[in-house]
Motif scaffolding. Structure first.
Motif, PDB file in Angstrom:
ATOM      1  N   MET B 173      -3.808   9.501  29.993  1.00 17.09           N
ATOM      2  CA  MET B 173      -2.561  10.022  30.561  1.00 17.09           C
ATOM      3  C   MET B 173      -1.471   9.326  29.771  1.00 17.09           C
ATOM      4  O   MET B 173      -1.704   8.281  29.180  1.00 17.09           O
ATOM      5  N   PHE B 174      -0.284   9.902  29.782  1.00 14.10           N
ATOM      6  CA  PHE B 174       0.808   9.074  29.262  1.00 14.10           C
ATOM      7  C   PHE B 174       1.700   8.685  30.416  1.00 14.10           C
ATOM      8  O   PHE B 174       1.841   9.431  31.388  1.00 14.10           O
ATOM      9  N   PHE B 175       2.224   7.505  30.350  1.00  8.33           N
ATOM     10  CA  PHE B 175       3.184   7.043  31.342  1.00  8.33           C
ATOM     11  C   PHE B 175       4.357   6.429  30.616  1.00  8.33           C
ATOM     12  O   PHE B 175       4.269   6.127  29.434  1.00  8.33           O
ATOM     13  N   ARG B 185       6.937   5.618  25.864  1.00 12.49           N
ATOM     14  CA  ARG B 185       5.811   6.430  26.267  1.00 12.49           C
ATOM     15  C   ARG B 185       4.562   5.682  25.824  1.00 12.49           C
ATOM     16  O   ARG B 185       4.380   5.391  24.649  1.00 12.49           O
ATOM     17  N   VAL B 186       3.698   5.336  26.760  1.00 15.46           N
ATOM     18  CA  VAL B 186       2.458   4.666  26.350  1.00 15.46           C
ATOM     19  C   VAL B 186       1.271   5.545  26.714  1.00 15.46           C
ATOM     20  O   VAL B 186       1.156   6.043  27.832  1.00 15.46           O
ATOM     21  N   ASP B 544      10.041  10.868  32.759  1.00 15.51           N
ATOM     22  CA  ASP B 544       9.503   9.925  33.741  1.00 15.51           C
ATOM     23  C   ASP B 544       9.400  10.643  35.086  1.00 15.51           C
ATOM     24  O   ASP B 544      10.320  10.630  35.887  1.00 15.51           O
ATOM     25  N   PHE B 545       8.249  11.314  35.266  1.00 15.78           N
ATOM     26  CA  PHE B 545       8.096  12.190  36.426  1.00 15.78           C
ATOM     27  C   PHE B 545       8.418  11.498  37.737  1.00 15.78           C
ATOM     28  O   PHE B 545       9.000  12.071  38.640  1.00 15.78           O
ATOM     29  N   THR B 546       8.006  10.249  37.826  1.00 11.95           N
ATOM     30  CA  THR B 546       8.153   9.550  39.102  1.00 11.95           C
ATOM     31  C   THR B 546       9.605   9.241  39.424  1.00 11.95           C
ATOM     32  O   THR B 546       9.932   8.868  40.529  1.00 11.95           O
ATOM     33  N   ASN B 732      13.838   8.373  30.139  1.00  9.70           N
ATOM     34  CA  ASN B 732      12.865   9.255  29.536  1.00  9.70           C
ATOM     35  C   ASN B 732      12.580   8.761  28.132  1.00  9.70           C
ATOM     36  O   ASN B 732      13.467   8.283  27.442  1.00  9.70           O
ATOM     37  N   ALA B 733      11.326   8.896  27.740  1.00 14.25           N
ATOM     38  CA  ALA B 733      10.968   8.391  26.413  1.00 14.25           C
ATOM     39  C   ALA B 733      10.958   9.551  25.435  1.00 14.25           C
ATOM     40  O   ALA B 733      10.629  10.680  25.797  1.00 14.25           O
TER      41      ALA B 733
END
Lengths: 110, 880
Positions: B173-175, B185-186, B544-546, B732-733
């Motif tokens: 996943m990316f977070f 973004r990792v 950053d969805f969260t 946001n990345a």
């Protein structure tokens, strides 16, 4: 001279060397004198064969060598039989006897 | 060997002083002579005479000493050193020959060493996981192809399969990671808590995950990959214990991994399954859903006494039970499962390519061997007299052959040493190349095994090209002596001519291989992508969805981001897409129905690939609108559903009428109007054919998270501006920022490298072969100088002689070409999987190679041949 001849003579010399060393350690010159003596001067040992033969026997592990002092107090290299050499001498002796009997038989056949 | 005799040996090696054994023989002989002299003195000779007689009896003292030395044990080594010294002297005297031979061999051995180091590192070296040999990968399959495993399935396998003592899961996943300079973004590997223990990976710093850390609601922890740790934290060992924010929770770094290949992808960080919000939610709410979170890749470790085959059988039978126990869940998909060996899976993409390269490098070495054999044969023939004299002086045949073999082995070892240097220089390029096919590429290096390979190949090479010349060299010495070396050396020449046939054939095969891949490459590069690749930047936006409430907010922020970037002074146009060009994603086919057309039961329904974009997309990429209109800002959620199709799709289903105004539907309920037709594009790289494509506007479908921006100047110069614009809008990345031109070049990078490698090898082969031909011709002519002189003296025309010589030379070339054509057809078949739009027996390639090789060979023959007819008959007749 064919190869077979060389091998035969070489083998013979090796056996004679082992024989002269049977009783005691001896240096190269002594060995050549012994062979000459024992054969009542029939066999003249060629030095060119003797020393290579000594090195060969040593490589095969049949004789060992060691620097020592000769009768007249000179440093000399003494050769002696190893256990392996003794076994080899017995075998070669038996071999030789068989061979010489066979050759004699042939020569005496009319 | 004792220290003493080692020192002794070294002394001899350096050629200083004399070995102790020699001195002993001196003493022994001296003693003998002394005794002998004494004996003669005793017989009454005077001292001079006694000494003289003793010496005569003894014979040639030096000869006896030599004989003793020959009998001695160290003697083999002595002879070897003597041969090596002699070989080095001879080679130094013939430095021209030596240089040519060593360079040729260095190229051949170097190429093989380099390729072998890759093959060893990738295919042969054990996996750097402690349990590498016992690891398998679960491989479920359905009618739709290779599938993944769901959470309930994993739990069932864990419980029921005995051949695997551990079953661990993995998905990526990316977070967004917060706490560094920019939101980052990792790429994250989400794994079971015993994932690393099962693989057998120990951490470089800190620890890996411990039991219980994948339980729901445990504290979030991270393990960093070695690469990310180096890249982001400069290898700071103090990283363990630091806390970063991800998914609005604190995450503590507990460890750092060693540099190991990561399968299937390299990720930045790892977290236990409990820390992934999506995975954790799925687990909380799965309630009997067999397909819950079907995203998992499952690794297994074989239990003691079980084999991959037994594990495979057991998994298959458990999968069969799933089908019978839950018929509704698996009814349509024909679910099957088994296991595959992890190492094979890690390397299977690289295998055919590497084996092809090894075969090619082997051919280069063969050609090099043939060439050096040829050069040595020429020398041996010229050295006939020297060899005959040495034989007459008592060197045995065996000794002479050994001398020649020593020479060739010394040459080959020197060639190997230089080859190692070549291999070392070329290795980086090969590692980059291999990295495109396997995650194991970083493990490639020139280590002990590779060195052993090089040494073995060098010895083998030395024996191979040394045996050929050694045989005729020691044959028939008597006749050589008799003729004073003036014979025409027929036997050797015949051998040399067969070598030429072989070399021409092998070169032909390689040139055809290189030609085919070059043609394939240029065909790839000539493919029109259908959009501009210059001055376009693409980047991935990671929202950053969260941090947002609901999809509406996310839509707004994406739109806003695209607008802000578009307003930057260095950017002309900007748009969003969910299907960026050249990013390695695959077409996503969907079926649809066309309004007013009956759906035939038997025919397969229309299919297309779909891309979701924002209005500026076509302008940004320079895709022409052929009919109708482009999207504009009135096309949004809630307005009339619209779509634009590409030319291919239009031609396929609306060959006669205009598609503009037609209506299509996915479900038969919502009808979408086609408002325009645009040009075809190849979004998936030049190798993938144009897809029938349908575009939908953002808002009416999908979520485009890729940015495309047409820049004012050099796209690389706009990277900063694009980043700043993106970061001005919260956490946001923005990542993977790359000019489209770079990505386009990258898309053909592996075929380009393949073509250049094959090209370099083929050129090597060609040069080596041509020098071989010229060498043999020059030699054959020099052997026949007298004959030529005689012919000229008897009135032959120089032209006629030239034609004769050339014709004789071309016989082998023609034979070689014929043989080469057969070989190349076979090689082409091996290569065919790697070729694009080019037939593996492409007549043009074959024809060009035939002409090139034949004319190059002709030049190589004519140059020495002209010298043959330029001789003055009188001189020639007198020559020896």
């Amino acid at each position: 001279m064919t190869k077979a001849n060389v091998d035969l003579l070489q083998g013979t010399l090796d056996m004679l060397i082992l024989k002269t060393l049977q009783l005691e350690a001896q240096h190269g010159w002594g060995i050549s004198q012994r062979i000459q003596q024992m054969s009542k001067d029939v066999l003249q040992v060629n030095q060119g064969s003797l020393y290579p033969a000594l090195h060969r026997l040593q490589r095969q592990g049949l004789i060992g060598s060691e620097w020592g002092t000769s009768d007249n107090n000179r440093r000399a290299k003494f050769y002696s039989l190893t256990a392996k050499g003794r076994t080899q001498l017995v075998a070669e002796k038996a071999n030789w006897e068989r061979l010489s009997t066979a050759v004699t038989d042939i020569l005496q056949t009319v | 060997m004792s220290t003493g005799s080692w020192r002794n040996w070294l002394t001899r090696l350096r050629g200083e002083g004399r070995p102790r054994a020699d001195l002993e023989i001196d003493d022994e002989v001296a003693f003998h002579l002394e005794m002998e002299t004494k004996k003669y003195l005793g017989q009454g000779y005077d001292s001079d005479e006694a000494e003289r007689r003793a010496r005569i009896d003894f014979g040639a003292i030096q000869g006896h000493k030599e004989a003793c030395r020959d009998e001695r044990q160290g003697n083999q080594l002595d002879m070897l050193m003597q041969d090596v010294r002699y070989a080095l002297r001879t080679l130094a005297k013939n430095w021209g020959f030596a240089t040519a031979a060593i360079l040729t061999l260095a190229l051949g051995i170097g190429a093989n060493t380099a390729i072998f180091s890759v093959i060893y590192g990738v295919l042969m070296r054990p996996l750097p996981y402690q349990n590498g040999a016992r690891l398998v990968l679960l491989q479920p399959e359905t009618t739709r192809g290779v599938a993944q495993t769901s959470i309930p399935e994993l739990y069932d396998y864990r419980e029921q399969v005995e051949a695997l003592d551990e079953l661990v899961e993995y998905h990526t996943m990316f977070f967004i990671l917060l706490g560094r300079d920019e939101p980052e973004r990792v790429q994250t590997g989400v794994v079971s808590d015993n994932f690393f223990d099962t693989l057998g990976v120990s951490p470089l710093h800190g620890r890996t995950f411990v039991e219980g850390e994948d339980a729901l609601d445990s504290d979030a922890v991270l393990v960093l990959s070695h690469d990310y740790w180096q890249r982001a934290f400069g290898g700071d060992p103090e990283i363990v214990g630091q806390v970063f924010e991800m998914n609005t929770r604190p995450h503590t770094v507990v460890g750092v991994l060693p540099p190991i290949p990561q399968f299937p992808n390299a990720v930045d960080v790892y977290m236990p399954t409990s820390a992934c919000p999506f995975r954790a939610n799925a687990e909380r709410n799965m309630a009997g859903n067999r397909g819950a979170f079907r995203n998992l890749l499952v690794f297994g470790r074989l239990a003691e006494a079980s084999t991959p085959a037994s594990a495979d059988a057991e998994i298959a039978s458990v999968a069969g039970r799933f089908r019978s126990d839950f018929p509704d869940d698996y009814a349509e998909v024909d679910y099957q499962a088994g296991v595959v060996d992890l190492k094979g899976e890690l390397t299977k993409n690289a295998r055919p390519m590497l084996l092809m390269l090894l075969a090619t490098a082997g051919l280069v070495l063969l050609i090099a061997c043939a060439n050096v054999a040829n050069l040595s044969l020429a020398r041996v023939m010229r050295r006939d007299q020297e060899i005959a004299v040495r034989a007459a002086l008592g060197a045995s045949r065996g000794r002479l052959i050994r001398q020649l073999l020593t020479e060739s082995t010394v040459l080959a070892l020197l060639g190997g040493a230089f080859g190692l240097v070549f291999a070392y220089v070329g290795l980086d390029m090969l590692v980059d190349f291999a990295a495109r096919y396997t995650p194991r590429a970083p493990q490639i290096s020139i280590d002990g095994w590779v060195l052993a390979f090089t040494v073995a190949v060098s010895f083998g090479t030395g024996l191979a090209f040394g045996t050929l010349p050694a045989l005729p060299g020691t044959r028939d010495l008597g006749s050589t002596m008799k003729h004073g070396g003036r014979t025409t050396a027929g036997g050797g020449l015949k051998l040399r001519r067969s070598l030429i046939v072989l070399q021409v054939a092998l070169s032909f095969v390689m040139l055809v291989g290189a030609g085919l891949s070059l043609r394939s490459l240029s065909a790839l590069q000539a493919v029109d992508p259908g959009f501009d690749t210059e001055q376009v930047l693409t980047a991935r936006i990671s929202v950053d969805f969260t941090a947002y409430n609901g999809m509406g907010e996310i839509h707004d922020v994406l739109q806003e981001l695209s607008r802000v970037v578009g307003e930057s002074p260095v950017v002309r146009d900007a748009a969003l897409t969910d299907n960026p060009p050249y990013r390695g994603n695959n077409p996503n086919f969907r079926e649809f129905i066309i309004d007013g057309r009956a759906v035939e039961e038997t025919a397969s329904p229309p299919q297309f690939d779909r891309t979701v974009i924002t209005p500026g997309y076509f302008a940004t990429l320079g895709v022409p609108v052929l009919a109708g209109r482009s999207f504009d800002h009135t096309d949004r959620g809630g307005s009339t559903p619209v779509a634009i199709i590409n030319e291919s799709l239009a031609r396929q289903y609306w060959s006669e009428e205009s598609p503009v105004g037609a209506r299509i539907s996915f479900d038969g309920e919502t009808w979408i109007s086609v408002v325009g037709v645009v040009g075809d594009t190849r979004l998936y790289g030049p190798q993938t054919p144009v897809m029938p494509e349908l575009y939908q506007p953002f808002g009416q479908a999908g979520m485009p998270t890729w940015l495309v921006a047409r820049t004012v100047g050099d796209p690389s110069a706009a990277v900063r501006a694009v980043k700043d614009a993106a970061h001005s809008l919260g956490s946001n990345a923005i990542s993977d920022i790359q000019p489209l031109a770079t990505l386009r070049a990258d898309a053909v990078a592996s075929p380009r490298l393949t073509a250049s490698l094959l090209g370099v090898f083929a050129l090597l082969a060609l040069v080596v072969t041509l020098t071989g031909i010229a060498g043999v011709m020059a030699f054959a002519i020099s052997q026949r100088t007298r004959e030529m002189g005689l012919r000229l003296a008897l009135g032959a025309q120089p032209r006629g002689i030239l034609t004769m010589v050339v014709r004789q030379g071309m016989v082998q070339v023609t034979l070689g070409l014929a043989l080469g054509i057969v070989g190349a057809v076979g090689f082409g078949r091996v290569l065919s999987g790697l070729l694009f739009e080019i037939n593996s027996s492409d007549p043009l390639t074959f024809a060009v190679v035939v002409v090139t090789l034949a004319s190059a060979a002709l030049v190589a023959i004519i140059v020495p041949a002209r010298r043959a007819v330029a001789v003055d008959p009188a001189t020639a007749l007198r020559s020896d």
